[in-house]
Design a protein around this motif. Structure first.
Motif, PDB file in Angstrom:
ATOM      1  N   VAL A  37      -6.400  79.367 -71.020  1.00  0.00           N
ATOM      2  CA  VAL A  37      -6.440  79.659 -69.593  1.00  0.00           C
ATOM      3  C   VAL A  37      -6.149  81.130 -69.337  1.00  0.00           C
ATOM      4  CG1 VAL A  37      -5.505  79.029 -67.324  1.00  0.00           C
ATOM      5  CG2 VAL A  37      -5.511  77.341 -69.172  1.00  0.00           C
ATOM      6  N   LYS A  39      -5.592  83.514 -65.790  1.00  0.00           N
ATOM      7  CA  LYS A  39      -5.524  83.502 -64.332  1.00  0.00           C
ATOM      8  C   LYS A  39      -5.148  84.890 -63.867  1.00  0.00           C
ATOM      9  CE  LYS A  39      -2.109  82.783 -61.873  1.00  0.00           C
ATOM     10  NZ  LYS A  39      -0.879  82.444 -61.194  1.00  0.00           N
ATOM     11  N   SER A  40      -6.023  85.476 -63.073  1.00  0.00           N
ATOM     12  CA  SER A  40      -5.813  86.855 -62.665  1.00  0.00           C
ATOM     13  C   SER A  40      -5.667  86.902 -61.161  1.00  0.00           C
ATOM     14  CB  SER A  40      -7.026  87.662 -63.103  1.00  0.00           C
ATOM     15  OG  SER A  40      -6.822  89.006 -62.818  1.00  0.00           O
ATOM     16  N   PHE A  63     -12.645  85.071 -72.407  1.00  0.00           N
ATOM     17  CA  PHE A  63     -12.540  86.517 -72.629  1.00  0.00           C
ATOM     18  C   PHE A  63     -12.087  87.204 -71.342  1.00  0.00           C
ATOM     19  CE2 PHE A  63     -15.652  85.376 -76.029  1.00  0.00           C
ATOM     20  CZ  PHE A  63     -14.807  85.661 -77.090  1.00  0.00           C
ATOM     21  N   SER A  64     -13.039  87.584 -70.504  1.00  0.00           N
ATOM     22  CA  SER A  64     -12.703  88.366 -69.308  1.00  0.00           C
ATOM     23  C   SER A  64     -11.713  87.628 -68.398  1.00  0.00           C
ATOM     24  CB  SER A  64     -13.977  88.643 -68.517  1.00  0.00           C
ATOM     25  OG  SER A  64     -13.656  89.120 -67.236  1.00  0.00           O
TER      26      SER A  64
ATOM     27  N   VAL B  10       3.965  78.553 -73.204  1.00  0.00           N
ATOM     28  CA  VAL B  10       4.259  79.287 -71.993  1.00  0.00           C
ATOM     29  C   VAL B  10       2.979  79.819 -71.371  1.00  0.00           C
ATOM     30  CG1 VAL B  10       6.580  79.960 -72.684  1.00  0.00           C
ATOM     31  CG2 VAL B  10       4.644  81.369 -73.328  1.00  0.00           C
ATOM     32  N   PHE B  11       3.063  80.121 -70.099  1.00  0.00           N
ATOM     33  CA  PHE B  11       1.946  80.635 -69.329  1.00  0.00           C
ATOM     34  C   PHE B  11       2.486  81.917 -68.706  1.00  0.00           C
ATOM     35  CE2 PHE B  11      -0.877  79.733 -65.412  1.00  0.00           C
ATOM     36  CZ  PHE B  11      -2.004  80.255 -66.021  1.00  0.00           C
ATOM     37  N   SER B 139      -5.017  91.806 -73.623  1.00  0.00           N
ATOM     38  CA  SER B 139      -4.684  90.571 -72.919  1.00  0.00           C
ATOM     39  C   SER B 139      -3.169  90.367 -72.957  1.00  0.00           C
ATOM     40  CB  SER B 139      -5.357  89.395 -73.628  1.00  0.00           C
ATOM     41  OG  SER B 139      -4.802  89.263 -74.930  1.00  0.00           O
ATOM     42  N   ARG B 168      -4.852  94.698 -64.427  1.00  0.00           N
ATOM     43  CA  ARG B 168      -5.595  93.499 -64.787  1.00  0.00           C
ATOM     44  C   ARG B 168      -4.962  92.761 -65.963  1.00  0.00           C
ATOM     45  NH1 ARG B 168      -6.918  91.259 -61.451  1.00  0.00           N
ATOM     46  NH2 ARG B 168      -7.963  93.012 -60.494  1.00  0.00           N
ATOM     47  N   HIS B 171      -1.005  91.637 -64.568  1.00  0.00           N
ATOM     48  CA  HIS B 171      -0.978  90.546 -63.592  1.00  0.00           C
ATOM     49  C   HIS B 171      -1.951  89.414 -63.918  1.00  0.00           C
ATOM     50  CE1 HIS B 171       1.197  92.890 -60.162  1.00  0.00           C
ATOM     51  NE2 HIS B 171       1.990  92.558 -61.155  1.00  0.00           N
ATOM     52  N   THR B 172      -2.379  89.329 -65.179  1.00  0.00           N
ATOM     53  CA  THR B 172      -3.127  88.146 -65.598  1.00  0.00           C
ATOM     54  C   THR B 172      -2.166  87.253 -66.361  1.00  0.00           C
ATOM     55  OG1 THR B 172      -5.312  89.147 -65.700  1.00  0.00           O
ATOM     56  CG2 THR B 172      -4.911  87.327 -67.209  1.00  0.00           C
ATOM     57  N   LYS B 173      -2.287  85.951 -66.130  1.00  0.00           N
ATOM     58  CA  LYS B 173      -1.470  85.005 -66.892  1.00  0.00           C
ATOM     59  C   LYS B 173      -2.326  84.332 -67.944  1.00  0.00           C
ATOM     60  CE  LYS B 173       2.455  83.505 -64.220  1.00  0.00           C
ATOM     61  NZ  LYS B 173       3.173  82.303 -63.822  1.00  0.00           N
ATOM     62  N   GLU B 174      -1.722  84.062 -69.078  1.00  0.00           N
ATOM     63  CA  GLU B 174      -2.435  83.419 -70.173  1.00  0.00           C
ATOM     64  C   GLU B 174      -1.439  82.505 -70.890  1.00  0.00           C
ATOM     65  OE1 GLU B 174      -3.832  86.275 -73.062  1.00  0.00           O
ATOM     66  OE2 GLU B 174      -5.133  84.818 -74.049  1.00  0.00           O
ATOM     67  N   ASN B 175      -1.939  81.396 -71.426  1.00  0.00           N
ATOM     68  CA  ASN B 175      -1.020  80.544 -72.180  1.00  0.00           C
ATOM     69  C   ASN B 175      -0.922  81.022 -73.622  1.00  0.00           C
ATOM     70  OD1 ASN B 175      -3.708  79.680 -72.149  1.00  0.00           O
ATOM     71  ND2 ASN B 175      -3.193  77.605 -72.784  1.00  0.00           N
ATOM     72  N   VAL B 243      -8.625  96.123 -71.463  1.00  0.00           N
ATOM     73  CA  VAL B 243      -9.325  94.989 -70.870  1.00  0.00           C
ATOM     74  C   VAL B 243     -10.848  95.180 -70.934  1.00  0.00           C
ATOM     75  CG1 VAL B 243      -9.387  95.786 -68.456  1.00  0.00           C
ATOM     76  CG2 VAL B 243      -9.180  93.335 -68.962  1.00  0.00           C
ATOM     77  N   LEU B 246     -12.633  93.022 -73.347  1.00  0.00           N
ATOM     78  CA  LEU B 246     -12.886  91.622 -72.965  1.00  0.00           C
ATOM     79  C   LEU B 246     -14.074  91.508 -72.015  1.00  0.00           C
ATOM     80  CD1 LEU B 246      -9.208  90.430 -72.582  1.00  0.00           C
ATOM     81  CD2 LEU B 246     -10.837  89.760 -74.366  1.00  0.00           C
ATOM     82  N   TYR B 247     -14.234  92.493 -71.151  1.00  0.00           N
ATOM     83  CA  TYR B 247     -15.396  92.472 -70.258  1.00  0.00           C
ATOM     84  C   TYR B 247     -16.682  92.575 -71.080  1.00  0.00           C
ATOM     85  CZ  TYR B 247     -12.063  93.456 -66.468  1.00  0.00           C
ATOM     86  OH  TYR B 247     -11.029  93.410 -65.583  1.00  0.00           O
ATOM     87  N   ARG B 249     -17.090  91.729 -74.261  1.00  0.00           N
ATOM     88  CA  ARG B 249     -17.316  90.491 -75.025  1.00  0.00           C
ATOM     89  C   ARG B 249     -17.857  89.394 -74.131  1.00  0.00           C
ATOM     90  NH1 ARG B 249     -14.358  88.476 -80.017  1.00  0.00           N
ATOM     91  NH2 ARG B 249     -16.079  87.042 -79.769  1.00  0.00           N
ATOM     92  N   GLU B 250     -17.406  89.391 -72.893  1.00  0.00           N
ATOM     93  CA  GLU B 250     -17.884  88.404 -71.932  1.00  0.00           C
ATOM     94  C   GLU B 250     -19.393  88.554 -71.716  1.00  0.00           C
ATOM     95  OE1 GLU B 250     -15.830  86.182 -70.208  1.00  0.00           O
ATOM     96  OE2 GLU B 250     -17.591  85.304 -69.219  1.00  0.00           O
ATOM     97  N   PRO B 316     -16.791  93.166 -65.160  1.00  0.00           N
ATOM     98  CA  PRO B 316     -17.772  92.774 -66.175  1.00  0.00           C
ATOM     99  C   PRO B 316     -19.210  92.983 -65.717  1.00  0.00           C
ATOM    100  CG  PRO B 316     -16.453  90.872 -65.432  1.00  0.00           C
ATOM    101  CD  PRO B 316     -15.815  92.100 -64.885  1.00  0.00           C
TER     102      PRO B 316
END
Ligand SMILES: Cc1ncc(C[n+]2csc(CCOP(=O)(O)OP(=O)(O)O)c2C)c(N)n1
Lengths: 169, 582
Positions: A37, A39-40, A63-64, B10-11, B139, B168, B171-175, B243, B246-247, B249-250, B316
């Motif tokens: 996941v 979330k931005s 990814f993005s 965690v997230f 990330s 970016r 303030h992005t959350k990731e698990n 970041v 990642l854009y 790669r997307e 992206p």
């Protein structure tokens, strides 16, 4: 799910409407379901009534952190104007919960501040996330506050939600 | 947070993940001054056992305290937003010469797109300028991993490491899965004047050491796994980091990549080898052509992005146009105008300043919103502290008294020196300190005049009025701005006076003081539709289609400002609010 098997959900509205909390709940529900996941959020001036948006993406590998324009599977608008601003993010046959927003406002009356949970209920109809995980996510994000109201409103949204296909907008 | 830490799943946001990684890697000290998007780093660390964490008075102070902890043997971290690094620049530049003892990571959280800042400077250049290594994750999960590398790299090469996040990532959350804290003993401190005392002779020698270090760091950069080649389709090869990777790669999942986690020193040989293996090289980066310039210096031919992409955040969907050599097509739509909260005490101050029609030198904080219509009552905003110093210069050149406004947190950050400067150089005018008891703009962090630390412990409270008097200010008044009659006559008197004065406008931030009083009554038959009440720009007041006013009881806090500005007594407060204030 779209071609890359990633689900893209865009939440938008104004500071103080519960937009970020809704995205957080949905994010946790996806985490608990075992997805990767991201979330931005954009919330520079959120507390002061400014525009707020949150991009939530989940699947096997994301990814993005931003949803590319035109690839949102769902838009969850808390505010009509903000929805118009971001409409171009919705993909061709994407679903927007703008009718559910109005439906929720009608159904909730005195419980207006639970609109975000109502919309999550409506959204949950489309996602392969177990009801159990939604409840758990609500519990985590709202720190166990008002569990009965939250659950009740969530189920109401899940029953009454309908969504609107992007091409009909 | 405790619950999450023990759960291991965690997230986390990029800020939190970075903090968690540093904690796992034995961090002992952290100092910061609030600033979006960096504030959550210190907030997280303040909850970690075994980490001595502080909100410092400003970024220069934070940097120096953290450097001191590192020199004395603790692994240490400094964090701020990009412009905070400007304030810390003096110790930063010379700390590259002294080097460190225990690992020292300098976190800069940049804000491409200017979501909440005064500019969008690209702090990657700071690494090159100061001659220290630059690490950039893509990330949140990488932020956690890379900060560990940064701490040991710092020790291995005896250098501060610049660690860059952008909004970016922050303030992005990731698990992610987190680990336990390592037990890393503190390092012994040895007196070493040649290393730590930067008088000319020593500094000259340390500059030689620094240049040698850079050569070794260059070799490290060629070999580290932080800089990795991913070869797939050879038609396009992206050299990228942060970041932007990642854009890319997307949008181009099958392309080849040279992903740079260590962007300075630039791995020239690796980049050349990569360029030789792909048909076309594209350097993809947000803001300035930092990697591109280094790639070109290394003799790599690559596509130049249009200058329009140096402005604002990368997205992206821009990448195909960048590859096509097209200019940026941006349509962010109209963002909603932010407003001060209902009941915000700043609103009264700007209502008065507008009425008095004075020039107002401004500063940074929630009160900067006083610049927007319909208030239009703040006329400069450049940097923290400028509310006072820029006022000083302006009033000299204008030849008359003007007002300067500055928040309490900002005053403590960098307003005090400017005030002393005014006293010393015989300046006049009115400095208004907007004392809401908190650093509201960045999320209500405490500061010295709040009297609480980041860990919510009581501490000595800085008394602003005593401080201003001690600086030699002739007239210091404390006024509750919620009573605008008193405020107006107070400001007017001082503006017309012939001395330097400070007015401390003191009333709590409405995000902290959640008390409410009765919603004012509105008598439609008395309303003359002059709409002076709308001039205060309160979100609780709405003009209905009929032209009458409605007060939204959900938003209204009962502050009574609208009642005070209504000349026809159509809005009334039942006397309650006024009674409190008199
Ligand atoms: C050099 C620098 N550091 C930090 C910030 C982030 N920042 C913006 S406003 C502000 C302070 C706000 O507090 P205060 O002055 O008390 O005003 P308030 O928002 O409470 O009205 C901070 C720390 C910045 N813009 N520049």
């Amino acid at each position: 799910m779209n071609k890359k098997d990633i689900v893209n959900i865009l939440f938008c509205g104004r500071g103080g409407q519960g937009v970020l909390a809704a995205a957080e709940v949905c994010g946790w529900a996806a985490v608990l379901s075992g997805f990767h996941v991201k979330k931005s959020e954009m919330h520079g001036m959120a507390q002061r009534g400014g525009s707020v948006e949150s991009h939530l993406r989940f699947g096997k590998e994301v990814f993005s952190p931003l949803i590319p324009k035109g690839e949102a599977d769902f838009i969850i608008p808390f505010d009509g104007e903000e929805f118009i601003r971001l409409k171009s993010f919705l993909k061709n046959n994407g679903v927007c919960l703008v009718d559910d927003l109005n439906r929720g406002k009608g159904a909730l009356k005195g419980q207006g501040r639970y609109i975000n949970v109502f919309l999550l209920g409506a959204l949950s109809r489309y996602l392969s996330i177990d009801k159990q995980f939604w409840f758990e996510a609500i519990e985590i994000v709202f720190a166990g506050k008002n569990p009965r109201e939250n659950k009740g409103v969530f189920l109401k949204g899940r029953e009454q939600g309908g969504g609107t296909k992007g091409d009909a907008l | 947070m405790d619950k999450l830490l023990s759960n291991r799943v965690v997230f986390l946001s990029g800020d939190e993940a970075l903090a968690q990684g540093a904690y796992e890697e034995g961090l002992r000290f952290a100092a910061s001054y609030p600033g979006t998007p960096a504030s959550e780093i210190l907030e997280y660390l303040s909850c970690c056992k075994g980490v001595d964490a502080q909100w410092s008075v400003n970024e220069k102070v934070a940097f120096e305290v953290a450097l001191g902890a590192s020199i004395a043997g603790w692994r240490a971290l400094y964090a701020s937003k990009h412009v905070g690094i400007n304030v810390a620049m003096d110790p930063l530049m010379t700390s590259a010469y002294t080097g460190v003892n225990a690992g020292f990571v300098v976190v800069t959280a940049d804000d491409p797109g200017i979501h909440s800042s005064q500019n969008e400077q690209d702090n990657r250049f700071i690494a090159k300028f100061a001659k220290i290594p630059l690490i950039e994750p893509s990330s949140p999960a990488e932020a956690r991993e890379f900060v560990k590398v940064a701490l040991s790299l710092s020790e291995e090469f005896d250098t501060p490491v610049l660690f860059r996040l952008t909004t970016r990532i922050a303030h992005t959350k990731e698990n992610m899965v987190i680990g336990a804290r390592k037990d890393i003993p503190s390092r012994e401190f040895r007196v070493d004047t040649e290393k730590y005392v930067m008088v000319p002779r020593n500094a000259y020698q340390r500059h030689i050491v620094l240049e040698e270090k850079l050569v070794r760091l260059q070799r490290y950069s060629e070999n580290t796994l932080l800089n990795r080649m991913e070869l797939k389709n050879k038609k396009i090869g992206f050299i990228t980091g942060g970041v932007s990777y990642l854009y890319a790669r997307e949008m181009y999942p099958d392309a080849s990549f040279l992903k740079l986690g260590l962007g300075f020193p630039f791995p020239e040989r690796k980049a050349k080898a990569f360029a030789a293996r792909v048909k076309e090289v594209v350097v993809l980066e947000e803001l300035e052509p930092f990697l591109e310039e280094q790639a070109r210096t290394a003799g790599i031919r690559c596509k130049t992005k249009k200058a329009s992409y140096r402005i604002g955040e990368l997205r992206p969907e821009y990448i195909p146009d960048i590859l096509g050599g097209k200019d940026k097509k941006e349509d962010p739509g109209r963002l909603r105008k932010p407003v001060m909260c209902p009941g915000c005490p700043h609103r009264a101050v700007f209502t008065v300043l507008k009425k008095l029609k004075t020039v107002v030198s401004g500063d940074i904080g929630c009160y900067t919103l006083g610049a927007l219509p319909p208030m239009n009552s703040l006329h400069t905003c450049v940097c923290m502290g400028g509310g006072i110093t820029i006022m000083d210069g302006m009033s000299r050149a204008l030849g008359r008294n003007i007002a300067g406004v500055i928040g309490d947190s900002t005053f403590v950050h960098s307003g005090i020196t400017g005030l002393i400067n005014m006293v010393y150089n015989k300046a006049k005018g009115v400095v208004i300190i907007l004392d809401n008891g908190t650093t509201a703009m960045t999320g209500n962090q405490p500061h010295p005049a709040t009297g609480r630390t980041v860990k919510k412990e009581e501490t000595a409270r800085l008394r602003l009025e005593e401080l201003c008097k001690a600086c030699g200010v002739a007239a210091v008044d404390v006024i509750d701005p919620r009573n605008i009659k008193v405020l107006e006559s107070g400001v007017k008197k001082r503006l017309e006076g012939d001395v330097l004065s400070v007015i401390i406008a003191r009333a709590p931030c409405k995000l902290i003081d959640r008390t409410r009083t009765d919603v004012p009554s509105y008598q439609a038959q008395k309303c003359k539709k002059c709409y002076l009440c709308l001039e205060i720009d309160c979100p609780a007041l709405i003009k209905e289609e009929s032209g009458l006013i409605e007060i939204n009881p959900l938003y209204c806090t009962g502050c009574g400002l609208c009642a005070q500005v209504c000349p026809f007594k159509a809005i009334g407060c039942g006397g309650k609010v006024f009674k409190n204030l008199r």
